[in-house]
Write a protein that holds these residues in place. Structure first.
Motif, PDB file in Angstrom:
ATOM      1  N   TYR A   1      -6.654  90.881  -9.413  1.00  0.00           N
ATOM      2  CA  TYR A   1      -7.590  91.758 -10.126  1.00  0.00           C
ATOM      3  C   TYR A   1      -8.745  92.083  -9.191  1.00  0.00           C
ATOM      4  O   TYR A   1      -9.541  91.211  -8.837  1.00  0.00           O
ATOM      5  CB  TYR A   1      -8.097  91.055 -11.391  1.00  0.00           C
ATOM      6  N   ASP A   2      -8.821  93.351  -8.718  1.00  0.00           N
ATOM      7  CA  ASP A   2      -9.879  93.711  -7.776  1.00  0.00           C
ATOM      8  C   ASP A   2     -10.034  95.223  -7.734  1.00  0.00           C
ATOM      9  O   ASP A   2      -9.412  95.951  -8.496  1.00  0.00           O
ATOM     10  CB  ASP A   2      -9.594  93.126  -6.382  1.00  0.00           C
ATOM     11  N   SER A   3     -10.854  95.707  -6.776  1.00  0.00           N
ATOM     12  CA  SER A   3     -11.347  97.083  -6.780  1.00  0.00           C
ATOM     13  C   SER A   3     -10.696  97.955  -5.715  1.00  0.00           C
ATOM     14  O   SER A   3      -9.891  97.491  -4.897  1.00  0.00           O
ATOM     15  CB  SER A   3     -12.856  97.062  -6.550  1.00  0.00           C
ATOM     16  N   PHE A   4     -11.129  99.216  -5.669  1.00  0.00           N
ATOM     17  CA  PHE A   4     -10.652 100.147  -4.642  1.00  0.00           C
ATOM     18  C   PHE A   4     -11.147  99.721  -3.256  1.00  0.00           C
ATOM     19  O   PHE A   4     -10.471  99.947  -2.257  1.00  0.00           O
ATOM     20  CB  PHE A   4     -11.100 101.568  -4.976  1.00  0.00           C
ATOM     21  N   VAL A   5     -12.319  99.128  -3.190  1.00  0.00           N
ATOM     22  CA  VAL A   5     -12.819  98.606  -1.913  1.00  0.00           C
ATOM     23  C   VAL A   5     -11.877  97.509  -1.415  1.00  0.00           C
ATOM     24  O   VAL A   5     -11.499  97.473  -0.240  1.00  0.00           O
ATOM     25  CB  VAL A   5     -14.254  98.063  -2.079  1.00  0.00           C
ATOM     26  N   ALA A   6     -11.487  96.613  -2.311  1.00  0.00           N
ATOM     27  CA  ALA A   6     -10.583  95.522  -1.946  1.00  0.00           C
ATOM     28  C   ALA A   6      -9.207  96.061  -1.543  1.00  0.00           C
ATOM     29  O   ALA A   6      -8.551  95.519  -0.647  1.00  0.00           O
ATOM     30  CB  ALA A   6     -10.451  94.546  -3.106  1.00  0.00           C
TER      31      ALA A   6
ATOM     32  N   ILE B   1     -27.647  99.267   4.758  1.00  0.00           N
ATOM     33  CA  ILE B   1     -28.918 100.003   4.860  1.00  0.00           C
ATOM     34  C   ILE B   1     -28.837 101.216   3.946  1.00  0.00           C
ATOM     35  O   ILE B   1     -29.741 101.498   3.168  1.00  0.00           O
ATOM     36  CB  ILE B   1     -29.201 100.429   6.316  1.00  0.00           C
ATOM     37  N   SER B   2     -27.739 101.929   4.052  1.00  0.00           N
ATOM     38  CA  SER B   2     -27.436 103.027   3.148  1.00  0.00           C
ATOM     39  C   SER B   2     -25.996 103.420   3.411  1.00  0.00           C
ATOM     40  O   SER B   2     -25.399 102.995   4.404  1.00  0.00           O
ATOM     41  CB  SER B   2     -28.377 104.211   3.374  1.00  0.00           C
ATOM     42  N   ASP B   3     -25.434 104.222   2.533  1.00  0.00           N
ATOM     43  CA  ASP B   3     -24.041 104.631   2.710  1.00  0.00           C
ATOM     44  C   ASP B   3     -23.781 105.833   1.823  1.00  0.00           C
ATOM     45  O   ASP B   3     -24.504 106.059   0.839  1.00  0.00           O
ATOM     46  CB  ASP B   3     -23.097 103.488   2.325  1.00  0.00           C
ATOM     47  N   SER B   4     -22.764 106.584   2.173  1.00  0.00           N
ATOM     48  CA  SER B   4     -22.308 107.652   1.285  1.00  0.00           C
ATOM     49  C   SER B   4     -21.396 107.024   0.234  1.00  0.00           C
ATOM     50  O   SER B   4     -20.991 105.859   0.367  1.00  0.00           O
ATOM     51  CB  SER B   4     -21.540 108.699   2.091  1.00  0.00           C
ATOM     52  N   THR B   5     -21.095 107.783  -0.818  1.00  0.00           N
ATOM     53  CA  THR B   5     -20.095 107.295  -1.760  1.00  0.00           C
ATOM     54  C   THR B   5     -18.762 107.164  -1.017  1.00  0.00           C
ATOM     55  O   THR B   5     -18.492 107.890  -0.055  1.00  0.00           O
ATOM     56  CB  THR B   5     -19.935 108.249  -2.947  1.00  0.00           C
ATOM     57  N   LEU B   6     -17.943 106.233  -1.470  1.00  0.00           N
ATOM     58  CA  LEU B   6     -16.675 105.950  -0.789  1.00  0.00           C
ATOM     59  C   LEU B   6     -15.766 107.182  -0.795  1.00  0.00           C
ATOM     60  O   LEU B   6     -15.675 107.885  -1.804  1.00  0.00           O
ATOM     61  CB  LEU B   6     -15.968 104.796  -1.495  1.00  0.00           C
ATOM     62  N   ALA B   7     -15.131 107.441   0.324  1.00  0.00           N
ATOM     63  CA  ALA B   7     -14.061 108.437   0.371  1.00  0.00           C
ATOM     64  C   ALA B   7     -12.735 107.692   0.325  1.00  0.00           C
ATOM     65  O   ALA B   7     -12.583 106.635   0.933  1.00  0.00           O
ATOM     66  CB  ALA B   7     -14.153 109.265   1.651  1.00  0.00           C
ATOM     67  N   LEU B   8     -11.768 108.215  -0.406  1.00  0.00           N
ATOM     68  CA  LEU B   8     -10.439 107.608  -0.475  1.00  0.00           C
ATOM     69  C   LEU B   8      -9.679 108.004   0.782  1.00  0.00           C
ATOM     70  O   LEU B   8      -9.391 109.181   1.010  1.00  0.00           O
ATOM     71  CB  LEU B   8      -9.705 108.092  -1.734  1.00  0.00           C
TER      72      LEU B   8
ATOM     73  N   SER C   1     -12.353  97.885 -11.200  1.00  0.00           N
ATOM     74  CA  SER C   1     -11.302  96.903 -10.913  1.00  0.00           C
ATOM     75  C   SER C   1     -10.201  96.931 -11.966  1.00  0.00           C
ATOM     76  O   SER C   1     -10.469  97.033 -13.165  1.00  0.00           O
ATOM     77  CB  SER C   1     -11.900  95.490 -10.851  1.00  0.00           C
ATOM     78  N   LEU C   2      -8.977  96.855 -11.484  1.00  0.00           N
ATOM     79  CA  LEU C   2      -7.766  96.738 -12.289  1.00  0.00           C
ATOM     80  C   LEU C   2      -6.770  95.901 -11.478  1.00  0.00           C
ATOM     81  O   LEU C   2      -7.060  95.556 -10.324  1.00  0.00           O
ATOM     82  CB  LEU C   2      -7.193  98.129 -12.595  1.00  0.00           C
ATOM     83  N   PRO C   3      -5.623  95.567 -12.026  1.00  0.00           N
ATOM     84  CA  PRO C   3      -4.665  94.784 -11.241  1.00  0.00           C
ATOM     85  C   PRO C   3      -4.133  95.550 -10.031  1.00  0.00           C
ATOM     86  O   PRO C   3      -3.533  96.618 -10.170  1.00  0.00           O
ATOM     87  CB  PRO C   3      -3.536  94.499 -12.237  1.00  0.00           C
ATOM     88  N   LEU C   4      -4.373  95.002  -8.848  1.00  0.00           N
ATOM     89  CA  LEU C   4      -3.707  95.476  -7.637  1.00  0.00           C
ATOM     90  C   LEU C   4      -2.383  94.724  -7.531  1.00  0.00           C
ATOM     91  O   LEU C   4      -2.311  93.537  -7.861  1.00  0.00           O
ATOM     92  CB  LEU C   4      -4.564  95.185  -6.409  1.00  0.00           C
ATOM     93  N   TYR C   5      -1.352  95.413  -7.086  1.00  0.00           N
ATOM     94  CA  TYR C   5      -0.075  94.718  -6.935  1.00  0.00           C
ATOM     95  C   TYR C   5       0.601  95.072  -5.620  1.00  0.00           C
ATOM     96  O   TYR C   5       0.378  96.145  -5.051  1.00  0.00           O
ATOM     97  CB  TYR C   5       0.858  95.000  -8.118  1.00  0.00           C
ATOM     98  N   ARG C   6       1.407  94.149  -5.130  1.00  0.00           N
ATOM     99  CA  ARG C   6       2.161  94.316  -3.890  1.00  0.00           C
ATOM    100  C   ARG C   6       3.417  95.128  -4.198  1.00  0.00           C
ATOM    101  O   ARG C   6       4.375  94.620  -4.790  1.00  0.00           O
ATOM    102  CB  ARG C   6       2.518  92.950  -3.322  1.00  0.00           C
ATOM    103  N   THR C   7       3.415  96.392  -3.789  1.00  0.00           N
ATOM    104  CA  THR C   7       4.560  97.255  -4.075  1.00  0.00           C
ATOM    105  C   THR C   7       5.843  96.722  -3.428  1.00  0.00           C
ATOM    106  O   THR C   7       6.928  96.844  -4.003  1.00  0.00           O
ATOM    107  CB  THR C   7       4.304  98.687  -3.581  1.00  0.00           C
TER     108      THR C   7
END
Length: 540
Positions: A329-334, A440-447, A212-218
């Motif tokens: 302040y949030d993550s790549f998932v967010a 249940i299970s998942d692969s690592t996140l793909a961007l 997590s780092l600052p996400l901002y509205r471009t």
């Protein structure tokens, strides 16, 4: 950069907090002395075999995630066998969104059952309610076949030893190759599934995707003429926050106080730091006083939404989407979720700030939590371990496969439409597909984001920038019984003190007494247990 044994953060300070359910969760589940660091360190983890049939547009590393500019035109049909055994399989999980329609009214769920070859019966609860429901079900002995165990569940070793299947013979070393998409989950993630000297579950991996780092509205910053915000120190960051605040227009820079970000600017440890076998809590770092003073300055300057101390995370997300706040302040998932929830129209855009040093140079970002949850199997299940592992393997088929496309997006025409080769969810798809299969299970996140190649490009770029500076939590993979029992209350007390200080209700000088109380109330004991576990494991 090779990833070390303690590579992934065990949740950050908030996520590392242990759930306090108020329910006698583990009556009769006491673990014996077999849950030693030496026994756990001796377990041979699943052999990692990276799936190579799908080539990313933006190749990752062992830290940076793979990125894709579009969904492959001809997804690989990766699994030919039906994984189920024809009998119903029960599963209990949390759901991040609204509870979806029941199976008899949900065509996606019906198609899942058909493809699995077993009816998947899912008991769901909201994120806020799940831990209480989980504790109640455990206490009552009413367990499903497949169990989503939150990583902050108290005394997991005793729970899994008493209630769950030992999967070591099925997953240790090369045995995991029988389940190629479980083997495709990097080795580090499996360390959080080892208890009592055995593998007791399947990981639901997060790691970098939870950083997590600052996400901002471009779009909001661009309206102020700011196209590439890159503050070089705290003062420039502070000035940027002031520029993006206009209280009279109901606009603030921040959804909440970015205290973790300030701590990263100052190079503070990520939860626990290890040096020469000695462990130090982040709370003990001298620079906390400087971080708290800076946070007070932000609050006093009015750049944080004044409701930040009262409202829940869902409200903060609405402020960010609605343009009431420019930073969260949030993550790549967010980051992806914000695009999913976009209410601002086509101009809407998100990017992420790097972290500068407080007085210049580069700051030190914290690696995200390794696991979302551990998935374990009820030892009294009438299904074989092999069947349940085949189900988990099916759920972990990675991006670019036909299985992933179906699992995440559903059936073409009803749940998504194709925009070129990209699946774009329909309203029905958004509602029906949210049944919690990813737990249940998942692969690592793909961007990736359908129809917006600039999203993975931005995500990949910031990950590449921070990868070599990431700070890891030294406690990951080391079990502390005191932490399991007491961390929730300890962290809550420290969070409460932080909130009082940054709002100006208590002086920064009160922090030192708070740290002493943290240590005397359990922090010192946690330190000792971590140090013992680290030493017993041979410092690995």
């Amino acid at each position: 950069m090779p990833v070390s044994r303690r590579s992934f953060l065990g949740g950050g300070l908030a996520a590392a907090a242990v759930a306090v359910t108020g329910t006698p969760l583990l009556a009769g589940c006491a673990s014996d002395k077999k849950n030693t660091a030496a026994a756990n360190a001796a377990v041979k983890l699943p052999t990692y075999v990276k799936y190579g049939e799908v080539k990313p547009d933006l190749p990752g590393t062992d830290v940076v995630l793979d990125g894709f500019l579009k969904y492959p035109a001809s997804p690989v049909k990766a699994i030919t066998d039906v994984p189920g055994d024809g009998k119903p399989i029960t599963f209990m999980t949390n759901i991040p969104g609204a509870i979806p329609p029941a199976a008899d009214k949900n065509q996606f769920w019906q198609e899942v059952n058909k493809r699995l070859g077993s009816e998947l019966q899912i008991s769901m609860a909201s994120n806020d309610e799940y831990k209480d429901k989980f504790a109640t079900r455990i206490a009552g002995g009413d367990l499903p076949d497949i169990l989503n165990i939150p990583t902050d569940t108290p005394q997991i070793p005793g729970l899994v030893k008493s209630k769950c299947m030992d999967l070591t013979e099925h997953l240790s070393g090369d045995a995991a190759k029988k389940y190629p998409f479980l083997a495709n989950i990097p080795t580090e993630y499996w360390k959080g599934c080892v208890f009592n000297g055995a593998i007791y579950g399947v990981p639901v991996p997060r790691g970098m995707s939870r950083t997590s780092l600052p996400l901002y509205r471009t779009d909001l910053l661009a309206a102020k003429g700011i196209t590439d915000p890159a503050p070089k120190n705290f003062q420039e960051f502070f000035d940027l926050c002031k520029e993006m605040t206009s209280a009279k227009d109901n606009r603030w820079a921040w959804t909440r106080v970015p205290l973790s970000y300030l701590r990263m600017m100052l190079g503070l440890p990520n939860n626990w730091k290890e040096d020469g076998g000695k462990f130090t809590s982040m709370y003990e770092a001298d620079a906390n006083t400087e971080a708290l003073e800076a946070a007070r300055k932000l609050v006093a300057a009015g750049v944080v939404n004044p409701d930040a101390f009262n409202d829940k995370a869902s409200a903060r997300k609405q402020w960010f989407n609605g343009g009431i706040a420019a930073f969260d302040y949030d993550s790549f998932v967010a980051w992806n979720q914000y695009y999913n929830d976009n209410t601002a129209g086509p101009a809407f855009g998100v990017n992420m700030l790097d972290v500068p040093g407080f007085a210049g140079g580069q700051g030190k970002p914290w690696m995200g939590a390794a696991l979302n949850n551990v998935t374990s199997f009820n030892k009294d299940s009438k299904h074989s371990a092999e069947t349940l592992l085949k189900i988990a393997n099916w759920m972990a088929a990675p991006f670019g496969t036909e299985e992933y496309l179906f699992r995440k997006y559903g059936v073409a025409g009803r749940h998504y439409t194709l925009q070129g080769t990209d699946p774009v969810p329909t309203k029905v798809g958004t509602v029906e597909t949210g049944i919690g299969l990813q737990y249940i299970s998942d692969s690592t996140l793909a961007l990736y984001w359908a129809g917006k190649p600039d999203v993975p490009q931005k995500q990949h770029a910031i990950q590449a920038k921070i990868a070599d500076r990431l700070v890891y939590d030294a406690s990951y993979g080391l079990y502390s019984d005191t932490s399991s029992k007491k961390s929730a209350q300890l962290v809550k007390s420290m969070n409460d003190l932080e909130n009082q200080i940054v709002q100006g209700k208590k002086p920064v000088s009160d922090w030192a007494a708070g740290v002493k109380t943290f240590l005397s109330s359990g922090g010192e004991k946690i330190r000792g247990e971590l140090q013992d576990a680290f030493a017993t494991a041979g410092g690995k």
